[in-house]
Design a protein around this motif. Structure first.
Motif, short mmCIF file in Angstrom:
data_model
loop_
_atom_site.label_atom_id
_atom_site.label_comp_id
_atom_site.label_asym_id
_atom_site.label_seq_id
_atom_site.Cartn_x
_atom_site.Cartn_y
_atom_site.Cartn_z
N LEU A 1 13.96 88.82 104.15
CA LEU A 1 13.25 90.05 104.22
C LEU A 1 13.46 90.85 102.72
N LEU A 2 15.10 90.47 102.38
CA LEU A 2 15.93 91.19 101.28
C LEU A 2 15.70 90.13 100.16
N PHE A 3 15.16 89.24 99.97
CA PHE A 3 14.42 88.43 98.45
C PHE A 3 13.43 89.17 98.39
N PHE A 4 12.19 89.28 99.43
CA PHE A 4 10.76 89.78 99.03
C PHE A 4 10.60 91.09 98.79
N GLY A 5 12.13 91.79 99.38
CA GLY A 5 12.18 93.02 99.09
C GLY A 5 12.28 93.71 98.00
N ASP A 6 12.78 92.29 97.18
CA ASP A 6 13.97 92.89 95.83
C ASP A 6 12.81 92.53 94.92
N SER A 7 12.77 92.95 94.46
CA SER A 7 11.17 92.47 93.30
C SER A 7 12.06 91.34 92.05
N TYR A 8 13.47 92.28 91.82
CA TYR A 8 14.72 90.82 90.55
C TYR A 8 14.21 89.60 91.29
#
Length: 277
Positions: A46-53
């Protein structure tokens, strides 16, 4: 016959022990919600796909693989064609040139590109000698430098499958096409390319998977200024020591590459159906 499966048992055990088990451990580590690995969950994903970077890094890595593959196709197909139509004497010389990058360490080849593309490297020195520029061009640490370096390193993996496929084509088919009035361009596009597609797809698969996971080239030629998934995984695992997030990055990259491989296999089946149909 019933015991023939025992012949593949050593290889199966090898892959289970040294591929399946490590991947399973990585997947298990990625399912921890905290760096201390005390709670399970999908928080890392969730952290990965929730961050545009993070999404941008994955996208840049996949684009790098696609761009490198396209460059190797443009450079590799003429080389493969030249090898097929050459005499036996010239084939010996060409095969040495084709295989030469594989005979040298990737680290050595990468440092060679660093020397060539540096501010005081061969390209800038040549431009200065020709009077084309006074300040040095910034060639190193750019996406173009990474693509060119990877293309040169991965080129044999594109040429060799194409050589195998083009060498097995029936030479009477282009002759028949010309006899029926087709131009050389139409013959190449309608006959040679579809028949050579299995080798092209095989080379694409090898080059793409090698390019997106080329940690050494991406790090040295990119200089740490360009962020791709392999270096991002290294940064999270070694520097930050956030192993669950690093494991999640590794699994996301693996699944992304598997998705591309699945698409290539799908198009490969479609191509074989088109050719045989």
């Amino acid at each position: 016959m019933p015991r023939d499966w025992l012949l593949v048992l050593p290889l199966a055990l090898f892959f289970i022990a040294f591929v399946g088990v490590p991947l399973g451990l990585v997947a298990l580590i990625s399912l921890h919600s905290d760096a201390a690995m005390t709670h399970f969950g999908v928080r890392q994903y969730l952290l990965f796909f929730g961050d545009s970077y993070n999404r941008g890094i994955l996208w840049q890595t996949l684009i790098l693989g696609v761009a490198t593959t396209l460059v190797t196709i443009v450079l590799g197909y003429p080389v493969a064609h030249l090898y097929v139509v050459s005499s036996q004497r010239w084939r010996r010389f060409l095969i040495v040139l084709i295989l030469l990058p594989l005979l040298t360490s990737s680290v050595v080849r990468t440092f060679a590109w660093v020397v060539i593309l540096g501010n005081e490297g061969l390209v800038n020195e040549l431009l200065l000698a020709l009077g084309r520029t006074s300040p040095p061009f910034r060639l190193l640490y750019t996406p173009l430098a990474v693509i060119l370096s990877l293309a040169q390193i991965e080129l044999p993996l594109m040429v060799l499958p194409l050589v195998t496929t083009l060498g097995s084509l029936d030479t009477r088919l282009p002759e028949a096409s010309h006899a029926l009035g087709a131009s050389s361009w139409r013959t190449w596009w309608k006959i040679t390319v579809p028949l050579a597609m299995p080798g092209l797809l095989s080379g694409t698969l090898l080059v793409f998977t090698g390019a997106v996971s080329a940690f050494v080239v991406q790090t040295l030629v990119g200089g740490g200024q360009l962020m791709y998934m392999p270096f991002y995984i290294y940064e999270q695992a070694i520097q930050t020591q956030n192993y669950p997030f690093a494991a999640a990055l590794a699994m996301i990259l693996l699944l992304s590459v598997l998705a591309v491989v699945t698409l290539l296999n799908y198009f490969g089946r479609k191509t074989r159906g088109f050719v045989h149909g």
